[in-house]
Design a protein around this motif. Structure first.
Motif, PDB file in Angstrom:
ATOM      1  N   ALA A 160     -28.449  28.417 -18.739  1.00 46.07           N
ATOM      2  CA  ALA A 160     -27.299  28.160 -17.865  1.00 46.07           C
ATOM      3  C   ALA A 160     -26.227  29.233 -17.985  1.00 46.07           C
ATOM      4  CB  ALA A 160     -26.712  26.783 -18.178  1.00 46.07           C
ATOM      5  N   GLU A 161     -25.984  29.718 -19.195  1.00 43.15           N
ATOM      6  CA  GLU A 161     -24.968  30.748 -19.362  1.00 43.15           C
ATOM      7  C   GLU A 161     -25.394  32.048 -18.677  1.00 43.15           C
ATOM      8  OE1 GLU A 161     -22.187  32.611 -22.924  1.00 43.15           O
ATOM      9  OE2 GLU A 161     -23.995  31.476 -23.420  1.00 43.15           O
ATOM     10  N   ARG A 162     -26.685  32.377 -18.764  1.00 40.71           N
ATOM     11  CA  ARG A 162     -27.190  33.575 -18.080  1.00 40.71           C
ATOM     12  C   ARG A 162     -27.056  33.433 -16.567  1.00 40.71           C
ATOM     13  NH1 ARG A 162     -30.139  36.769 -21.572  1.00 40.71           N
ATOM     14  NH2 ARG A 162     -30.688  35.785 -23.556  1.00 40.71           N
ATOM     15  N   LEU A 163     -27.342  32.241 -16.061  1.00 37.44           N
ATOM     16  CA  LEU A 163     -27.198  32.002 -14.626  1.00 37.44           C
ATOM     17  C   LEU A 163     -25.744  32.158 -14.186  1.00 37.44           C
ATOM     18  CD1 LEU A 163     -29.541  28.911 -14.154  1.00 37.44           C
ATOM     19  CD2 LEU A 163     -29.897  31.204 -13.201  1.00 37.44           C
ATOM     20  N   ALA A 164     -24.833  31.645 -15.007  1.00 38.70           N
ATOM     21  CA  ALA A 164     -23.413  31.749 -14.657  1.00 38.70           C
ATOM     22  C   ALA A 164     -22.993  33.211 -14.541  1.00 38.70           C
ATOM     23  CB  ALA A 164     -22.573  31.025 -15.703  1.00 38.70           C
ATOM     24  N   TYR A 165     -23.410  34.024 -15.493  1.00 37.40           N
ATOM     25  CA  TYR A 165     -23.061  35.444 -15.433  1.00 37.40           C
ATOM     26  C   TYR A 165     -23.754  36.124 -14.246  1.00 37.40           C
ATOM     27  CZ  TYR A 165     -20.405  35.740 -19.756  1.00 37.40           C
ATOM     28  OH  TYR A 165     -19.421  35.603 -20.703  1.00 37.40           O
ATOM     29  N   ALA A 166     -24.979  35.717 -13.948  1.00 36.36           N
ATOM     30  CA  ALA A 166     -25.698  36.327 -12.829  1.00 36.36           C
ATOM     31  C   ALA A 166     -24.987  36.075 -11.505  1.00 36.36           C
ATOM     32  CB  ALA A 166     -27.127  35.780 -12.780  1.00 36.36           C
ATOM     33  N   PHE A 167     -24.379  34.881 -11.377  1.00 35.66           N
ATOM     34  CA  PHE A 167     -23.673  34.544 -10.141  1.00 35.66           C
ATOM     35  C   PHE A 167     -22.167  34.752 -10.250  1.00 35.66           C
ATOM     36  CE2 PHE A 167     -27.626  32.068  -9.667  1.00 35.66           C
ATOM     37  CZ  PHE A 167     -28.002  32.501  -8.408  1.00 35.66           C
ATOM     38  N   ARG A 168     -21.747  35.481 -11.293  1.00 29.98           N
ATOM     39  CA  ARG A 168     -20.341  35.833 -11.487  1.00 29.98           C
ATOM     40  C   ARG A 168     -19.468  34.584 -11.583  1.00 29.98           C
ATOM     41  NH1 ARG A 168     -23.319  39.561 -11.814  1.00 29.98           N
ATOM     42  NH2 ARG A 168     -23.034  41.682 -10.989  1.00 29.98           N
ATOM     43  N   ARG A 169     -19.930  33.621 -12.350  1.00 37.87           N
ATOM     44  CA  ARG A 169     -19.158  32.407 -12.569  1.00 37.87           C
ATOM     45  C   ARG A 169     -18.657  32.372 -14.010  1.00 37.87           C
ATOM     46  NH1 ARG A 169     -18.752  32.764  -7.968  1.00 37.87           N
ATOM     47  NH2 ARG A 169     -19.537  31.366  -6.342  1.00 37.87           N
ATOM     48  N   ARG A 170     -17.659  31.512 -14.267  1.00 34.21           N
ATOM     49  CA  ARG A 170     -17.035  31.440 -15.592  1.00 34.21           C
ATOM     50  C   ARG A 170     -17.970  30.849 -16.632  1.00 34.21           C
ATOM     51  NH1 ARG A 170     -11.393  31.324 -15.965  1.00 34.21           N
ATOM     52  NH2 ARG A 170     -11.617  29.814 -17.661  1.00 34.21           N
ATOM     53  N   SER A 171     -18.694  29.806 -16.254  1.00 34.18           N
ATOM     54  CA  SER A 171     -19.574  29.126 -17.205  1.00 34.18           C
ATOM     55  C   SER A 171     -20.617  28.325 -16.444  1.00 34.18           C
ATOM     56  CB  SER A 171     -18.772  28.192 -18.130  1.00 34.18           C
ATOM     57  OG  SER A 171     -18.136  27.168 -17.383  1.00 34.18           O
ATOM     58  N   GLY A 172     -21.647  27.897 -17.160  1.00 34.75           N
ATOM     59  CA  GLY A 172     -22.699  27.109 -16.548  1.00 34.75           C
ATOM     60  C   GLY A 172     -23.177  26.017 -17.481  1.00 34.75           C
ATOM     61  N   GLN A 173     -23.648  24.940 -16.902  1.00 36.13           N
ATOM     62  CA  GLN A 173     -24.173  23.825 -17.679  1.00 36.13           C
ATOM     63  C   GLN A 173     -25.267  23.145 -16.878  1.00 36.13           C
ATOM     64  OE1 GLN A 173     -21.261  20.847 -18.666  1.00 36.13           O
ATOM     65  NE2 GLN A 173     -22.597  19.758 -20.080  1.00 36.13           N
ATOM     66  N   ALA A 174     -26.322  22.722 -17.558  1.00 32.86           N
ATOM     67  CA  ALA A 174     -27.422  22.016 -16.912  1.00 32.86           C
ATOM     68  C   ALA A 174     -27.514  20.597 -17.455  1.00 32.86           C
ATOM     69  CB  ALA A 174     -28.742  22.756 -17.146  1.00 32.86           C
ATOM     70  N   ARG A 175     -27.814  19.659 -16.588  1.00 35.51           N
ATOM     71  CA  ARG A 175     -27.967  18.270 -17.036  1.00 35.51           C
ATOM     72  C   ARG A 175     -29.159  17.636 -16.334  1.00 35.51           C
ATOM     73  NH1 ARG A 175     -23.562  17.714 -13.323  1.00 35.51           N
ATOM     74  NH2 ARG A 175     -24.010  16.170 -11.682  1.00 35.51           N
ATOM     75  N   SER A 176     -29.754  16.680 -16.987  1.00 41.90           N
ATOM     76  CA  SER A 176     -30.904  15.991 -16.423  1.00 41.90           C
ATOM     77  C   SER A 176     -30.445  14.986 -15.375  1.00 41.90           C
ATOM     78  CB  SER A 176     -31.692  15.287 -17.527  1.00 41.90           C
ATOM     79  OG  SER A 176     -30.861  14.380 -18.230  1.00 41.90           O
ATOM     80  N   THR A 177     -31.382  14.460 -14.618  1.00 39.81           N
ATOM     81  CA  THR A 177     -31.093  13.454 -13.601  1.00 39.81           C
ATOM     82  C   THR A 177     -31.994  12.246 -13.831  1.00 39.81           C
ATOM     83  OG1 THR A 177     -32.749  14.211 -12.002  1.00 39.81           O
ATOM     84  CG2 THR A 177     -30.612  15.343 -11.995  1.00 39.81           C
ATOM     85  N   ALA A 178     -31.834  11.260 -12.968  1.00 38.63           N
ATOM     86  CA  ALA A 178     -32.690  10.071 -13.076  1.00 38.63           C
ATOM     87  C   ALA A 178     -34.148  10.411 -12.782  1.00 38.63           C
ATOM     88  CB  ALA A 178     -32.197   8.981 -12.126  1.00 38.63           C
ATOM     89  N   ARG A 179     -34.380  11.485 -12.019  1.00 40.96           N
ATOM     90  CA  ARG A 179     -35.749  11.909 -11.720  1.00 40.96           C
ATOM     91  C   ARG A 179     -36.175  12.966 -12.724  1.00 40.96           C
ATOM     92  NH1 ARG A 179     -37.215  12.486  -5.462  1.00 40.96           N
ATOM     93  NH2 ARG A 179     -39.034  13.303  -6.588  1.00 40.96           N
ATOM     94  N   PRO A 180     -37.305  12.785 -13.376  1.00 41.14           N
ATOM     95  CA  PRO A 180     -37.701  13.711 -14.436  1.00 41.14           C
ATOM     96  C   PRO A 180     -38.123  15.091 -13.953  1.00 41.14           C
ATOM     97  CG  PRO A 180     -39.416  12.071 -14.056  1.00 41.14           C
ATOM     98  CD  PRO A 180     -38.232  11.642 -13.251  1.00 41.14           C
ATOM     99  N   ASP A 181     -38.286  15.267 -12.639  1.00 36.79           N
ATOM    100  CA  ASP A 181     -38.712  16.570 -12.134  1.00 36.79           C
ATOM    101  C   ASP A 181     -37.537  17.393 -11.611  1.00 36.79           C
ATOM    102  OD1 ASP A 181     -38.209  14.917  -9.950  1.00 36.79           O
ATOM    103  OD2 ASP A 181     -39.701  15.913  -8.678  1.00 36.79           O
ATOM    104  N   ARG A 182     -36.299  16.933 -11.874  1.00 38.44           N
ATOM    105  CA  ARG A 182     -35.141  17.632 -11.328  1.00 38.44           C
ATOM    106  C   ARG A 182     -34.097  17.887 -12.416  1.00 38.44           C
ATOM    107  NH1 ARG A 182     -34.242  14.884  -5.325  1.00 38.44           N
ATOM    108  NH2 ARG A 182     -36.392  15.198  -4.626  1.00 38.44           N
ATOM    109  N   VAL A 183     -33.280  18.894 -12.139  1.00 38.64           N
ATOM    110  CA  VAL A 183     -32.171  19.232 -13.026  1.00 38.64           C
ATOM    111  C   VAL A 183     -30.993  19.649 -12.147  1.00 38.64           C
ATOM    112  CG1 VAL A 183     -32.790  21.676 -13.272  1.00 38.64           C
ATOM    113  CG2 VAL A 183     -31.511  20.551 -15.085  1.00 38.64           C
ATOM    114  N   VAL A 184     -29.785  19.388 -12.621  1.00 35.27           N
ATOM    115  CA  VAL A 184     -28.572  19.789 -11.911  1.00 35.27           C
ATOM    116  C   VAL A 184     -27.878  20.865 -12.719  1.00 35.27           C
ATOM    117  CG1 VAL A 184     -26.296  19.068 -11.100  1.00 35.27           C
ATOM    118  CG2 VAL A 184     -28.274  17.571 -10.762  1.00 35.27           C
TER     119      VAL A 184
END
Length: 356
Positions: free
Chosen positions: A48-72
């Motif tokens: 997530a931190e690498r993604l944030a830097y790639a998109f020029r954002r301050r920070s990134g975080q990933a979290r699971s969802t109720a569906r096991p095949d998805r992530v936010v």
């Protein structure tokens, strides 16, 4: 996806995760993604931190969802917790299942569950541990005044942090380790007597003015568990804390402890705290020491919190995978003194015990 390690190749074909949904607000972007076979949310948390830097954002975080095949994935462009949070209103009867202590990243009041839990707060000097402690005491103040809540405070630093709130405390112990060990042993006796009285009657204590909730507030846990040179006194304190942490929740005895040094030899009771709060920490390794294994990979970047943001931290609950980022309310010295005057315990002054 390839440069962040989230694409894969199989049988000569390249596969990338599928972007399902994008939601934008004034603070950042939220991406819902379908995982590739073999991926888990932790893989995205580590990237997530690498993604944030790639998109020029301050920070990134990933979290699971109720569906096991998805992530936010949440990519932040502007910090929603940049502003200081003013002291929150005090209610006459505290809601122990959700005490308001600050605000979360969605701008909603953050409510901490004290019933059935103990709370550990860790942070470097100036990180805002006092904001958490005083916000918690403020949220309990209505119950303190009515006698529904009883607070025993321990301030091994000579009373410097907690002395301003003395009118709120039933017991206030500071400076002398032997005396503090004795007060903790009294708390253990009270816990055992209550357990014997409730055994076979109920599995969860319900506080009343005649049988109040007992909250033990320790400003610097390491001063009690690691820095005392008298080994016998140190062992007495560790034994009492171990009993209180392992047996106290069901009978309405709760420990709220703040800590500055999170080394493993200083923090022997981490797993007995179901609620753990990490404020600004000095090293990445300290995050997992305080919040639990892989907490940093899941987005709890306590070592990245700037010194200019005291009171900002991450909360981790037992059984909940993702940490929650919170800014706790800030009380000035005048706010604390006013709190003590307005919500002092309804008892005679002689009923309070101060143990130097």
């Amino acid at each position: 996806m390839a440069t962040c390690g989230l694409a894969t190749a199989f049988a000569g074909e390249r596969y990338v995760p599928q972007l399902l949904r994008v939601r934008c607000d004034r603070f950042g972007d939220e991406l819902t993604v379908r995982l590739l076979p073999g991926q888990i949310p932790d893989d995205w948390g580590q990237a997530a931190e690498r993604l944030a830097y790639a998109f020029r954002r301050r920070s990134g975080q990933a979290r699971s969802t109720a569906r096991p095949d998805r992530v936010v994935v949440r990519l932040v462009r502007r910090d929603p917790l940049a502003a200081v949070v003013a002291p929150l209103p005090v209610v006459d009867v505290p809601e122990l299942d959700g005490l308001p202590l600050g605000v979360d990243e969605d701008g909603q009041p953050y409510r901490l569950r004290l019933a059935g839990s103990h709370v550990l707060i860790a942070g470097a000097t100036g990180s805002g541990k006092g904001s958490v402690l005083w916000s918690l005491l403020r949220s309990l103040a209505g119950g303190i005044r009515s006698g529904l809540v009883e607070v025993w405070a321990f301030d091994p630093k000579g009373g410097m942090e907690l002395a301003a709130g003395v009118p709120l405390f039933t017991r206030f112990a500071y400076d002398d380790p032997d005396s503090m060990a004795g007060v903790l042993e009294e708390a253990v006796k009270r816990m055992r007597l209550r357990a014997a009285r409730l055994r076979g009657v109920t599995r969860q204590h319900v506080p009343t003015p005649e049988d109040p909730l007992l909250v033990l507030v320790v400003d610097e846990l390491a001063a009690l568990t690691a820095y005392i040179t008298d080994r016998k006194v140190r062992d007495r304190i560790k034994e009492s804390l171990g009993l209180l942490l392992s047996q106290g929740r069901a009978v309405g005895v709760h420990v709220v402890a703040a800590l500055q040094d999170p080394r493993k030899d200083v923090l022997p009771f981490r797993d007995l705290f179901p609620t753990r709060i990490g404020l600004r920490l000095t090293e990445p390794e300290q995050v997992d020491m305080v919040l639990g294994d892989a907490a940093r990979d899941r987005g709890a970047l306590c070592d990245r919190i700037p010194e200019s943001s005291p009171g900002v931290g991450f909360v981790v609950l037992d059984g909940v995978r993702e940490p929650v980022r919170v800014r706790f309310a800030y009380l000035t010295d005048d706010d604390i003194r006013q709190l003590g005057r307005d919500y002092r315990r309804l008892c005679d002054d002689t009923d309070q015990e101060v143990t130097p």
